[in-house]
Design an enzyme around this catalytic site. Structure first.
Site, PDB file in Angstrom:
ATOM      1  CG  HIS A 107      -0.400   0.014   2.534  1.00  0.00           C
ATOM      2  ND1 HIS A 107      -0.140   1.182   3.223  1.00  0.00           N
ATOM      3  CD2 HIS A 107      -0.047  -0.991   3.369  1.00  0.00           C
ATOM      4  CE1 HIS A 107       0.350   0.892   4.416  1.00  0.00           C
ATOM      5  NE2 HIS A 107       0.420  -0.424   4.534  1.00  0.00           N
ATOM      6  CG  ASP A 136       2.578   0.138   7.975  1.00  0.00           C
ATOM      7  OD1 ASP A 136       2.176  -0.414   6.938  1.00  0.00           O
ATOM      8  OD2 ASP A 136       1.854   0.344   8.962  1.00  0.00           O
ATOM      9  CD  GLU A 170      -2.979  -1.490   5.569  1.00  0.00           C
ATOM     10  OE1 GLU A 170      -3.115  -2.455   6.342  1.00  0.00           O
ATOM     11  OE2 GLU A 170      -2.473  -0.399   5.934  1.00  0.00           O
ATOM     12  CD  GLU A 171      -1.444   2.320   7.553  1.00  0.00           C
ATOM     13  OE1 GLU A 171      -2.167   1.859   8.451  1.00  0.00           O
ATOM     14  OE2 GLU A 171      -0.248   2.013   7.427  1.00  0.00           O
ATOM     15  CD  GLU A 195       0.859  -3.922   5.676  1.00  0.00           C
ATOM     16  OE1 GLU A 195       1.747  -3.189   6.167  1.00  0.00           O
ATOM     17  OE2 GLU A 195      -0.266  -3.499   5.333  1.00  0.00           O
ATOM     18  CG  HIS A 387       0.400   3.070  12.497  1.00  0.00           C
ATOM     19  ND1 HIS A 387      -0.879   2.552  12.592  1.00  0.00           N
ATOM     20  CD2 HIS A 387       0.851   2.682  11.284  1.00  0.00           C
ATOM     21  CE1 HIS A 387      -1.166   1.877  11.487  1.00  0.00           C
ATOM     22  NE2 HIS A 387      -0.129   1.947  10.670  1.00  0.00           N
TER      23      HIS A 387
END
Length: 415
Positions: A107, A136, A170-171, A195, A387
């Site tokens: 992604h 990510d 995706e997030e 991922e 994140h």
């Protein structure tokens, strides 16, 4: 059978097993040679801020990845997402001379807001390369792009179709791309999702993932009656009090529903200080680990609420919005992951952990929705801090991960 014949056959068998797991020197050399270019690609991609709501940044990421895939010989197209901010998926198709139908997914979006590079710039520190979204999932995209470049240079075309799909949401649950991922995956034999894997320094060894939670959100709404909080509170029906009661009633319901997890995470009630609230709402984060767990959990919540109330004349409604389906690697996925373990062991016995489950959710759930493709997760780079502040990848994971991807793809082509 004479003893010398048995010894000879055993020696041949040992030789065949060793040959099956012999290091591919050419692929390893190509992976080592590619490392500087991978680092440069990571810096270029991280330099494009592409949070899930940043459509302009996601268009730039689509431009970047599509141009790279075209240069590798793919037929490309952009597919507009069906929901969400309105960005595009990038789909690339390679046509080969073999029989397997292979698919790689990753992604383009991150969780970070526009302007994040001002406070969290790209930087290198020893074995760590830092940047928002670098692990990510821009590390996963780099593995895809550079693995395909290595295989193109080697002249590898031992596949019927090789499809790459990169999505922009995706997030936020792949709300506009999930069904496209599911439909495309159903047309393929194997899907490798890229991922990141957890840093070796954190988890002792890099890994692949064989299970991930599905997601859902539960909403609880209580309807009561307004009244003056000072002069006539008895005329009201306090929705806040009833909500608090029902939250207590339902907080442990998931324990009775195998394959589910529920945590109430948000609540709101009232408008002003001196009014009995007539409305109160709450929502819960739900994780599911079985295909029917969401439905069973919703039924259990409704049944618990129906058992009784604390505040008369109030009405409590429970609803659910289901997100990603859970990912549970089947026996075929476990066998494929063990092949990957054997390939990693070719790198001087480098270990590769196989993780059975995580509470996080990934697009592997959509890829397994039809049950047709063999799906394994976490072929991206090793990293940590996803994140969060100071997200990074480990530079010394680049070569092993390129080797794993290229070696496994060529191995699959031989089936």
């Amino acid at each position: 059978m004479p003893m010398h014949t048995r010894k000879f056959l055993f020696a041949v068998l040992v030789g065949l097993v060793s040959l099956a797991h012999a290091q591919d020197a050419a692929l390893l050399a190509a992976a080592k040679a590619a490392q500087p270019a991978v680092i440069e690609s990571l810096k270029e991609m991280v330099g494009i801020e592409s949070g899930s709501a940043n459509v302009a940044g996601l268009v730039r990421m689509a431009d970047y990845t599509e141009n790279r895939l075209k240069a590798l010989g793919a037929q490309t197209e952009r597919i507009k997402v069906s929901k969400g901010p309105g960005a595009y998926m990038v789909k690339a198709t390679f046509t080969g001379t073999g029989r397997k139908r292979l698919m790689l997914i990753g992604h383009m979006d991150t969780v970070y807001p526009a302007g994040i590079l001002a406070s969290q710039p790209i930087k290198a520190d020893g074995n760590k390369l830092y940047g928002p979204g670098i692990a990510d999932d821009k590390g996963g995209l780099a593995v895809i792009l550079h693995s395909l470049a290595i295989l193109k240079a080697a002249g590898w075309r031992d596949y019927a179709t090789l499809t790459v799909l990169m999505n922009p949401d995706e997030e936020i649950g792949s709300i506009g791309s999930g069904e496209t991922i599911a439909a495309l995956a159903a047309e393929h034999d194997v899907v490798l999702s890229c991922e990141p894997t957890v840093s070796k320094a954190i988890a002792k060894e890099e890994g692949l993932l064989l299970g991930a939670a599905g997601t859902a959100q539960v909403f609880m709404e209580v309807a009561g009656r307004q009244a003056h909080a000072g002069a006539a509170p008895q005329l009201g029906r306090n929705a806040l009090i009833e909500l608090a009661y029902q939250l207590q009633q339902t907080k442990d319901v998931a324990r009775s529903v195998p394959g589910s997890q529920l945590n109430w995470t948000y609540a709101n009630a009232g408008i002003v200080r001196n009014q009995i609230p007539e409305k109160a709402v709450a929502s819960a984060d739900v994780r599911t680990f079985a295909p029917d767990a969401a439905d069973r959990l919703l039924a259990a919540l409704k049944a618990k609420v129906a058992e009784g109330k604390l505040v008369p004349d109030t009405t409590t409604t429970v609803t659910m919005t289901v997100g990603r389906p859970p990912y549970a690697g089947d026996e075929r996925a476990k066998a494929l992951a063990k092949r990957a373990q054997a390939i990693y062991a070719e790198l001087d016995g480098r270990p590769l952990r196989l993780d059975p489950m995580t509470g996080g959710a990934t697009d592997a759930g959509y890829a397994t929705k039809s049950g047709k493709a063999v799906v394994v997760e976490s072929f991206g780079l090793a990293g940590f801090g996803y994140h969060a502040r100071d997200e990074y990848i480990e530079i010394d994971s680049i070569v092993p991960r390129l080797y794993l991807m290229t070696r496994l793809l060529t191995d699959l082509g031989k089936d």
